[in-house]
Design a protein around this motif. Structure first.
Motif, PDB file in Angstrom:
ATOM      1  N   ARG A 455       0.834  -1.208   0.000  1.00 48.32           N
ATOM      2  CA  ARG A 455       0.000   0.000   0.000  1.00 48.32           C
ATOM      3  C   ARG A 455       0.863   1.250   0.000  1.00 48.32           C
ATOM      4  O   ARG A 455       0.545   2.245  -0.662  1.00 48.32           O
ATOM      5  CB  ARG A 455      -0.930  -0.006   1.212  1.00 48.32           C
ATOM      6  CG  ARG A 455      -1.978   1.080   1.153  1.00 48.32           C
ATOM      7  CD  ARG A 455      -3.057   0.889   2.175  1.00 48.32           C
ATOM      8  NE  ARG A 455      -4.353   1.304   1.642  1.00 48.32           N
ATOM      9  CZ  ARG A 455      -5.513   1.092   2.235  1.00 48.32           C
ATOM     10  NH1 ARG A 455      -5.556   0.439   3.374  1.00 48.32           N
ATOM     11  NH2 ARG A 455      -6.635   1.501   1.680  1.00 48.32           N
ATOM     12  N   ALA A 458       2.071   1.647  -3.515  1.00 48.69           N
ATOM     13  CA  ALA A 458       0.996   2.141  -4.380  1.00 48.69           C
ATOM     14  C   ALA A 458       0.700   3.612  -4.101  1.00 48.69           C
ATOM     15  O   ALA A 458       0.421   4.390  -5.021  1.00 48.69           O
ATOM     16  CB  ALA A 458      -0.259   1.298  -4.181  1.00 48.69           C
ATOM     17  N   THR A 459       0.766   4.015  -2.829  1.00 53.03           N
ATOM     18  CA  THR A 459       0.494   5.408  -2.468  1.00 53.03           C
ATOM     19  C   THR A 459       1.588   6.321  -3.000  1.00 53.03           C
ATOM     20  O   THR A 459       1.314   7.414  -3.519  1.00 53.03           O
ATOM     21  CB  THR A 459       0.373   5.537  -0.938  1.00 53.03           C
ATOM     22  OG1 THR A 459      -0.667   4.655  -0.474  1.00 53.03           O
ATOM     23  CG2 THR A 459       0.031   6.958  -0.533  1.00 53.03           C
ATOM     24  N   ALA A 462       1.073   6.688  -6.703  1.00 47.34           N
ATOM     25  CA  ALA A 462      -0.024   7.598  -7.016  1.00 47.34           C
ATOM     26  C   ALA A 462       0.415   9.058  -6.830  1.00 47.34           C
ATOM     27  O   ALA A 462       0.037   9.936  -7.618  1.00 47.34           O
ATOM     28  CB  ALA A 462      -1.226   7.289  -6.122  1.00 47.34           C
ATOM     29  N   LEU A 541       1.760  -3.492  -9.582  1.00 44.26           N
ATOM     30  CA  LEU A 541       1.306  -2.187  -9.126  1.00 44.26           C
ATOM     31  C   LEU A 541       1.862  -1.046  -9.963  1.00 44.26           C
ATOM     32  O   LEU A 541       1.249   0.020 -10.063  1.00 44.26           O
ATOM     33  CB  LEU A 541       1.707  -1.973  -7.660  1.00 44.26           C
ATOM     34  CG  LEU A 541       0.893  -2.746  -6.620  1.00 44.26           C
ATOM     35  CD1 LEU A 541       1.523  -2.600  -5.244  1.00 44.26           C
ATOM     36  CD2 LEU A 541      -0.555  -2.251  -6.583  1.00 44.26           C
ATOM     37  N   ARG A 546      -2.393  -2.392 -13.008  1.00 43.85           N
ATOM     38  CA  ARG A 546      -2.417  -2.147 -11.563  1.00 43.85           C
ATOM     39  C   ARG A 546      -3.831  -2.139 -10.992  1.00 43.85           C
ATOM     40  O   ARG A 546      -4.067  -2.610  -9.881  1.00 43.85           O
ATOM     41  CB  ARG A 546      -1.703  -0.844 -11.233  1.00 43.85           C
ATOM     42  CG  ARG A 546      -2.317   0.396 -11.846  1.00 43.85           C
ATOM     43  CD  ARG A 546      -1.556   1.659 -11.465  1.00 43.85           C
ATOM     44  NE  ARG A 546      -2.118   2.846 -12.086  1.00 43.85           N
ATOM     45  CZ  ARG A 546      -1.788   3.297 -13.281  1.00 43.85           C
ATOM     46  NH1 ARG A 546      -0.876   2.646 -13.999  1.00 43.85           N
ATOM     47  NH2 ARG A 546      -2.344   4.393 -13.770  1.00 43.85           N
ATOM     48  N   ASP A 547      -4.799  -1.594 -11.731  1.00 46.93           N
ATOM     49  CA  ASP A 547      -6.168  -1.525 -11.205  1.00 46.93           C
ATOM     50  C   ASP A 547      -6.755  -2.919 -11.038  1.00 46.93           C
ATOM     51  O   ASP A 547      -7.398  -3.209 -10.014  1.00 46.93           O
ATOM     52  CB  ASP A 547      -7.050  -0.679 -12.123  1.00 46.93           C
ATOM     53  CG  ASP A 547      -6.655   0.784 -12.113  1.00 46.93           C
ATOM     54  OD1 ASP A 547      -6.026   1.224 -11.121  1.00 46.93           O
ATOM     55  OD2 ASP A 547      -6.951   1.494 -13.091  1.00 46.93           O
ATOM     56  N   THR A 550      -4.974  -4.618  -8.047  1.00 45.66           N
ATOM     57  CA  THR A 550      -5.440  -4.071  -6.763  1.00 45.66           C
ATOM     58  C   THR A 550      -6.828  -4.591  -6.431  1.00 45.66           C
ATOM     59  O   THR A 550      -7.116  -4.966  -5.287  1.00 45.66           O
ATOM     60  CB  THR A 550      -5.454  -2.531  -6.814  1.00 45.66           C
ATOM     61  OG1 THR A 550      -4.128  -2.061  -7.072  1.00 45.66           O
ATOM     62  CG2 THR A 550      -5.951  -1.943  -5.515  1.00 45.66           C
ATOM     63  N   ALA A 551      -7.707  -4.635  -7.427  1.00 44.63           N
ATOM     64  CA  ALA A 551      -9.074  -5.108  -7.197  1.00 44.63           C
ATOM     65  C   ALA A 551      -9.097  -6.592  -6.854  1.00 44.63           C
ATOM     66  O   ALA A 551      -9.946  -7.032  -6.064  1.00 44.63           O
ATOM     67  CB  ALA A 551      -9.929  -4.841  -8.431  1.00 44.63           C
ATOM     68  N   ASP A 556      -6.766  -4.855   0.905  1.00 47.49           N
ATOM     69  CA  ASP A 556      -6.942  -3.541   0.293  1.00 47.49           C
ATOM     70  C   ASP A 556      -5.591  -2.831   0.273  1.00 47.49           C
ATOM     71  O   ASP A 556      -5.068  -2.430   1.312  1.00 47.49           O
ATOM     72  CB  ASP A 556      -7.951  -2.724   1.093  1.00 47.49           C
ATOM     73  CG  ASP A 556      -8.273  -1.385   0.441  1.00 47.49           C
ATOM     74  OD1 ASP A 556      -7.687  -1.088  -0.626  1.00 47.49           O
ATOM     75  OD2 ASP A 556      -9.089  -0.637   1.000  1.00 47.49           O
ATOM     76  N   ALA A 558      -5.064  -0.305  -2.114  1.00 48.59           N
ATOM     77  CA  ALA A 558      -5.266   0.906  -2.916  1.00 48.59           C
ATOM     78  C   ALA A 558      -4.641   2.093  -2.193  1.00 48.59           C
ATOM     79  O   ALA A 558      -4.561   2.120  -0.964  1.00 48.59           O
ATOM     80  CB  ALA A 558      -6.755   1.153  -3.136  1.00 48.59           C
ATOM     81  N   SER A 570      -6.476  -2.723   5.995  1.00 51.24           N
ATOM     82  CA  SER A 570      -6.168  -3.407   4.737  1.00 51.24           C
ATOM     83  C   SER A 570      -7.065  -4.607   4.458  1.00 51.24           C
ATOM     84  O   SER A 570      -6.933  -5.233   3.402  1.00 51.24           O
ATOM     85  CB  SER A 570      -4.703  -3.877   4.731  1.00 51.24           C
ATOM     86  OG  SER A 570      -4.444  -4.733   5.825  1.00 51.24           O
TER      87      SER A 570
END
Length: 813
Positions: A455, A458-459, A462, A541, A546-547, A550-551, A556, A558, A570
């Motif tokens: 996470r 991923a953060t 982003a 990721l 990546r989407d 993640t799904a 979790d 995201a 999570s």
């Protein structure tokens, strides 16, 4: 003839004394809420703060129902009831927190042992007792003559605001146990002010005063701290002692030392040197950090055997000495690491001034001088987000070490707790403060299967995407047996940095999990997993799929945002079924206890609310069945209760980022909503508002909330770097117009129902109180899954529907 003035009757309330008593009891009730939040943070963990607010509302709601049922008896003896309830409050404020320690509660076993749910329920029922007495006392005062109620409301509001800020100020000088005693004395003084001069009441006053003195002296409050916190574990070690202990609004600090105390979290298994002698500093019995007694910079070389040392090797090729920003300095190990690598500018952020005072005072000779008083080091008692926004300085290395305890992280105890350090916006602000080629270092505890680590990756990705471009060339991920570290740069990683990181990991036996150009067979070499999970996950990721990844991932991962800042949450609720199918009963090991406790508290609060607030009114159900407009009336007050608390808890959450601590946010939010909402209630006194005015006020609340949905974050960000006092004032002024409008709706609706359908008044109180309790505990759970923007929109819907219901509430225009 006897010319002496007659003593007031026990059915009458002396005006001035009643208002003084109201002010004091209101202050004590709000102060008790904040003190219990502090106590539960010390005993268990801070995410139970919402349970305290819910428990307080339960107590107040149950007191309203009880007064409805006992109205005739109370009205005939108002002063006697008022004084008796205040005496009961004074005694319970002191006794209940102590008795609560007897409840056998180990929240770590909540997923395994059903009796722990019973323990949690018992804790809630016990803690609501003083709020039942406080709510009852305030309710008795509000049964006074209607011409006096305006002044009574004002005393209640002033006392509530004073209690919120007074409790926080008192925490700077009083321990939690001493604060309970102080609040008991405040309630006792309130009783003395209004007490009828009768022998039995004076005797009761003296008895409670003696009880307070005896309990405070002979039975000091000591937190029944969870055995799964770090402090009890250290104290079980032979020869361990507490050297220093100090308490304040941000927590209790314990400094422990002993021959068996060892603390070097994340140290590589290949390190064969000596760790310097040290003491361990704990905040609220957990979140340990060490203060190392070093004599020269070479003594810090053990820190070079942690994954957190990687960024210094990546910037080591520069001609000038590196500069570093440490977010959460703690005991100073990360400062020592920066000094070990020759940093000539080190800015260390540490919010807790009491910890800074310890390191530069009593612990100075034990290692504090080597870090906090080094000429290259500037220690600032600032929150990270505020500093990042207002500072223009850039750094070669920004270090974000783990801010939670290793054991608590593994158990998911922080899953219900927000964190504004691990969001896309926060990482973006950190990247903005990097020099060219500088490195942001984010370290998390390694977990199996990986969650937090992915996470965080991923953060960070982003945050880099928001800056433009793809993040794959800007990131690296490494790990050892205990920690995983994400390394991010605002520019693509240079070839020299990549080679330096490879050499760093090879020399220490750390695993490369992601690096530009890394092949799959180069990962998973030292701390071997069945498959290179970290490498595969990082590739997914940072790739085009990546989407979908993640799904489809069980947990979790995201990116966390300021709107949904539950980085540590999570495990989605839907994953519980997959865990049960895959692992059976053993799947409970993956359940995050923080979220589970919040869900259990919600279920129990709903049950207790029904039993204590709604069901006692069932004997009055005949009047309900025969009443006109019962559905719009019940809907109106149910929606008001839910909408009000959804907005209050959302603002509390938003102010945690703005004011940098949950306790400050709770004090400011509770005070602003109570005071401004109460002023709104007062503004309706003597005004027979019809349905047009009620609907118009509902629409004002809807409009102001819609403005908050769109612009609250931007508005607060403008002054995020301002001093705390200024931010508190801005927070209050921001809440004021909304709370004022919200405060007008309840009394206006109640007056309309009282005129047209008085039989529905008790039910209006009951459903409003019940909805308030449920919304208080449900709000953070909803926000964790859907975000605060969605919860604010839900509050908008509540007030919009309340406006629709108000049109059928009364015929009066």
């Amino acid at each position: 003839m006897n010319h002496r003035a007659a003593l007031p009757s026990e059915s009458e309330l002396p005006l001035r004394r009643t208002r003084v008593a109201l002010l004091l009891v209101s202050a004590a009730a709000i102060g008790l809420q904040l003190s219990l939040m502090r106590a539960l943070s010390l005993q268990l963990w801070s995410h139970l703060a919402y349970m305290v607010i819910g428990v307080a509302l339960l107590g107040f709601g149950a007191s309203g129902t009880a007064l409805t049922l006992l109205r005739r008896l109370v009205v005939a003896n108002k002063r006697a009831w008022f004084a008796a309830l205040l005496l009961l409050l004074a005694g319970s404020v002191l006794l209940i927190p102590r008795a609560a320690g007897w409840i056998p509660l180990n929240v770590q076993f909540l997923a395994w042992d059903r009796s722990q749910a019973a323990g949690l329920l018992a804790l809630e029922l016990m803690l609501l007792v003083p709020f039942l007495f406080a709510g009852g006392a305030i309710g008795v005062a509000l049964l006074d003559h209607s011409t006096r109620l305006g002044g009574h409301y004002a005393a209640n509001l002033i006392g509530s605001g004073a209690g919120a800020f007074g409790a926080v100020l008192a925490m700077h000088v009083l321990t939690t146990g001493a604060l309970f005693t102080a609040l008991a004395i405040v309630a006792l003084v309130a009783a003395a002010v209004v007490l009828p001069l009768r022998r039995r009441f004076v005797g009761g006053l003296v008895a409670v005063a003696v009880l307070i003195g005896a309990v405070a002296y002979g039975w000091p409050w000591r937190p029944a701290m969870s055995e799964y916190k770090a402090l009890p574990g250290y104290l079980d070690m032979p020869g361990t002692e507490i050297l220093h202990q100090v308490e304040g609004p941000l927590g209790r600090i314990d400094v422990v030392a002993g021959p068996a105390v060892r603390h070097a979290p994340g140290l590589g298994l290949g390190f064969a040197g000596e760790v310097p002698p040290h003491v361990v500093v704990l905040n609220d019995g957990d979140a340990a950090s060490a203060v190392y007694q070093v004599h020269n910079l070479a003594d810090w070389r053990f820190m070079d055997a942690t994954t957190r040392a990687a960024p210094y090797h990546m910037v080591s090729g520069r001609p000038e000495a590196p500069s570093a920003l440490i977010i959460g300095a703690g005991g100073g190990a990360d400062i020592g690491l920066a000094l070990h690598h020759g940093a000539d500018v080190v800015v260390a952020l540490e919010m807790n001034r009491q910890l800074v005072d310890l390191l530069t005072g009593p612990l100075r000779a034990r290692g504090g001088e080597a870090v906090y008083l080094d000429p290259a080091v500037t220690v600032l008692p600032h929150d990270a987000r505020g500093y990042l926004i207002r500072s223009v300085r850039t750094f070669d290395v920004i270090q974000l070490p783990p801010v939670d305890a290793f054991g608590a992280s593994g158990a998911g105890l922080h899953a219900a707790q927000e964190s504004y350090l691990y969001t896309v916006e926060a990482f973006g602000e950190m990247l903005d403060r990097l020099s060219r080629g500088g490195v942001l270092c984010i370290t998390r505890w390694a977990r199996t299967p990986p969650r937090d680590e992915l996470r965080a990756l991923a953060t960070a990705a982003a945050a880099l995407r928001r800056r433009g471009g793809e993040p794959a060339d800007h990131l690296a991920l490494i790990r050892n047996w205990a920690t995983a570290t994400i390394l991010a740069s605002a520019q693509p990683l240079a070839a020299a940095q990549i080679e330096a990181l490879r050499a760093f990991c090879d020399e220490r036996g750390f695993d490369l999990c992601y690096l530009p150009g890394l092949a799959r067979d180069e990962a998973n070499r030292y701390h071997v997993l069945d498959t290179p999970l970290y490498y595969d996950a990082a590739q997914a990721l940072l790739g085009p799929g990546r989407d979908a990844f993640t799904a489809g991932y069980l947990f979790d991962i995201a990116p966390a945002t300021d709107d949904r800042p539950y980085f540590f949450r999570s495990l989605p609720w839907t994953a519980l079924f997959a865990l049960r199918e895959e692992f059976g009963a053993h799947g409970r090991a993956f359940v995050e206890l923080g979220a589970l406790m919040s869900a259990a508290a919600l279920a129990q609060d709903i049950l207790v609310g029904l039993v204590l607030i709604v069901l006692p009114l069932v004997p009055l159900g005949g009047a309900l069945r025969g009443a006109r407009r019962r559905l719009p009336t019940l809907a109106y007050f149910l929606l008001l209760g839910a909408g009000f608390m959804l907005l209050e808890i959302c603002f509390l959450q938003k102010l945690i980022l703005y004011l940098a601590h949950p306790l400050y946010a709770a004090a400011a939010t509770i005070a602003a909503f109570l005071v401004c909402g109460g002023l709104g209630s007062l503004s309706t006194a003597g005004l027979p508002l019809g349905r047009r005015a009620i609907v118009a006020t509902s629409l004002v609340v809807v409009a102001l909330t819609a403005v908050a949905v769109v612009g609250l974050d931007r508005w607060l960000a403008l002054s995020l770097g301002a001093p705390l006092g200024a931010r508190l004032a801005i927070a209050g002024l921001t809440i004021a117009p909304l709370a004022f409008a919200m405060g007008r709706l309840f009394p206006a609706g109640l007056a309309a129902v009282g005129r047209d359908q008085p039989a529905l008044v008790p039910w209006a109180w009951a459903v409003n109180g019940f909805a308030s309790v449920a919304a208080t505990v449900a709000c953070p759970l909803l926000a964790a899954d859907f975000g605060f923007r969605t919860v604010l929109l839900l509050a908008v819907a509540c007030y919009l529907l309340a406006g629709v219901s108000a049109w059928r509430l009364t015929d009066a225009e």
